[in-house]
Design a protein around this motif. Structure first.
Motif, PDB file in Angstrom:
ATOM      1  N   LYS A 147     -43.121 -66.872  41.874  1.00 31.53           N
ATOM      2  CA  LYS A 147     -42.271 -66.795  43.060  1.00 31.53           C
ATOM      3  C   LYS A 147     -41.974 -65.335  43.388  1.00 31.53           C
ATOM      4  CE  LYS A 147     -39.984 -71.218  42.168  1.00 31.53           C
ATOM      5  NZ  LYS A 147     -40.904 -71.553  41.050  1.00 31.53           N
ATOM      6  N   PRO A 148     -41.893 -64.987  44.672  1.00 34.68           N
ATOM      7  CA  PRO A 148     -41.575 -63.604  45.049  1.00 34.68           C
ATOM      8  C   PRO A 148     -40.214 -63.176  44.507  1.00 34.68           C
ATOM      9  CG  PRO A 148     -42.354 -64.864  46.937  1.00 34.68           C
ATOM     10  CD  PRO A 148     -42.096 -65.856  45.841  1.00 34.68           C
ATOM     11  N   GLY A 149     -40.034 -61.872  44.345  1.00 38.62           N
ATOM     12  CA  GLY A 149     -38.749 -61.352  43.928  1.00 38.62           C
ATOM     13  C   GLY A 149     -37.726 -61.467  45.043  1.00 38.62           C
ATOM     14  N   GLU A 150     -36.487 -61.111  44.722  1.00 41.20           N
ATOM     15  CA  GLU A 150     -35.412 -61.230  45.703  1.00 41.20           C
ATOM     16  C   GLU A 150     -35.679 -60.407  46.959  1.00 41.20           C
ATOM     17  OE1 GLU A 150     -31.714 -60.300  43.860  1.00 41.20           O
ATOM     18  OE2 GLU A 150     -31.793 -61.995  42.450  1.00 41.20           O
ATOM     19  N   ASP A 151     -36.403 -59.307  46.809  1.00 41.92           N
ATOM     20  CA  ASP A 151     -36.704 -58.457  47.959  1.00 41.92           C
ATOM     21  C   ASP A 151     -38.017 -58.831  48.627  1.00 41.92           C
ATOM     22  OD1 ASP A 151     -38.406 -57.713  45.969  1.00 41.92           O
ATOM     23  OD2 ASP A 151     -37.992 -55.559  46.072  1.00 41.92           O
ATOM     24  N   GLY A 152     -38.575 -59.957  48.204  1.00 41.44           N
ATOM     25  CA  GLY A 152     -39.833 -60.405  48.772  1.00 41.44           C
ATOM     26  C   GLY A 152     -41.063 -59.844  48.099  1.00 41.44           C
ATOM     27  N   GLY A 157     -44.797 -57.853  38.416  1.00 44.90           N
ATOM     28  CA  GLY A 157     -45.020 -57.398  37.052  1.00 44.90           C
ATOM     29  C   GLY A 157     -44.264 -58.249  36.040  1.00 44.90           C
ATOM     30  N   ASN A 158     -44.130 -57.724  34.831  1.00 40.70           N
ATOM     31  CA  ASN A 158     -43.394 -58.451  33.787  1.00 40.70           C
ATOM     32  C   ASN A 158     -42.532 -57.481  32.991  1.00 40.70           C
ATOM     33  OD1 ASN A 158     -45.175 -57.161  31.996  1.00 40.70           O
ATOM     34  ND2 ASN A 158     -46.530 -58.925  31.852  1.00 40.70           N
TER      35      ASN A 158
END
Length: 210
Positions: A147-152, A157-158
């Motif tokens: 899923k995309p991060g909060e900022d899209g 990465g990990n």
């Protein structure tokens, strides 16, 4: 970067705490390279290890430099696992590396091509778990979200990405390409071969550790 003992005057050090300089022996190895596995076995899992740590322990520092070979995609994944072990249990790094080299064929191209990235991480986490590293914690460091991060952001990465970037940057500064590559006191020791026996290594050490 390594400092040859003959240039010891360049180092700010107290001889009461540490020697002005010791030799540095750096082995650039890739977890999915058969020749790296051969060198690792000779240096780290034979009596040569005792020679390096006991006979020459005060004169030379031996470093396993992780060298990602990107034409094998699983190389990045295996080295990410190595970095995760360094974060969670650095004292288990050589034990993990020993196990991974023993099972390296399981991570060759034909054995990962139909496997998802996270499933490869799960197999690597099991290897880490077998030598006493927290398997669940290691997988959590490696897992990639779908899923995309909060900022899209979608290249999220990990938990080891930033450390891998530093490692790659360091290796690029030296310009290492093939594996294995041995660097002694900051200079590539091109005469050293992955096929060297313990006796050949010991002869070379006797000549060069002064």
């Amino acid at each position: 970067m390594a400092l040859p003992p003959k240039f010891a005057g360049q180092k700010l050090a107290s001889s009461a705490i540490q020697p002005a300089a010791v030799h540095t022996l750096e082995l650039y190895l890739d977890y999915v390279c058969p020749f790296s596995a051969k060198m690792f076995k000779t240096v780290y899992t034979s009596p040569l290890r005792d020679t390096l740590t006991q006979k020459y322990g005060s004169q030379v520092v031996t470093i396993f430099r992780q060298q990602i070979q990107p034409w094998h995609p699983s190389s990045t994944l295996t080295h990410e696992a190595g970095v995760a072990v360094l974060k969670l249990a650095p004292n288990k790094f050589l034990d993990f590396s020993t196990k991974l080299f023993e099972q390296q064929k399981d991570f060759f191209d034909v054995n990962v091509v139909n496997e998802t990235r996270n499933n490869t991480y799960k197999r690597l986490a099991k290897i880490a778990g077998s030598v006493g590293v927290d398997e669940k914690g290691l997988y959590e460091l490696l897992e990639i979200s779908d899923k995309p991060g909060e900022d899209g952001a979608m290249n999220t990465g990990n938990g080891v990405t930033n450390d891998v970037k530093v490692m790659v940057k360091m290796n690029r500064l030296v310009g290492v390409h093939v594996t294995p590559t041995v660097v002694f006191d900051g200079v590539v020791a091109g005469d050293i071969s992955s096929g060297w026996t313990k006796e050949q290594w010991e002869e070379w050490l006797e000549k060069n550790i002064v």
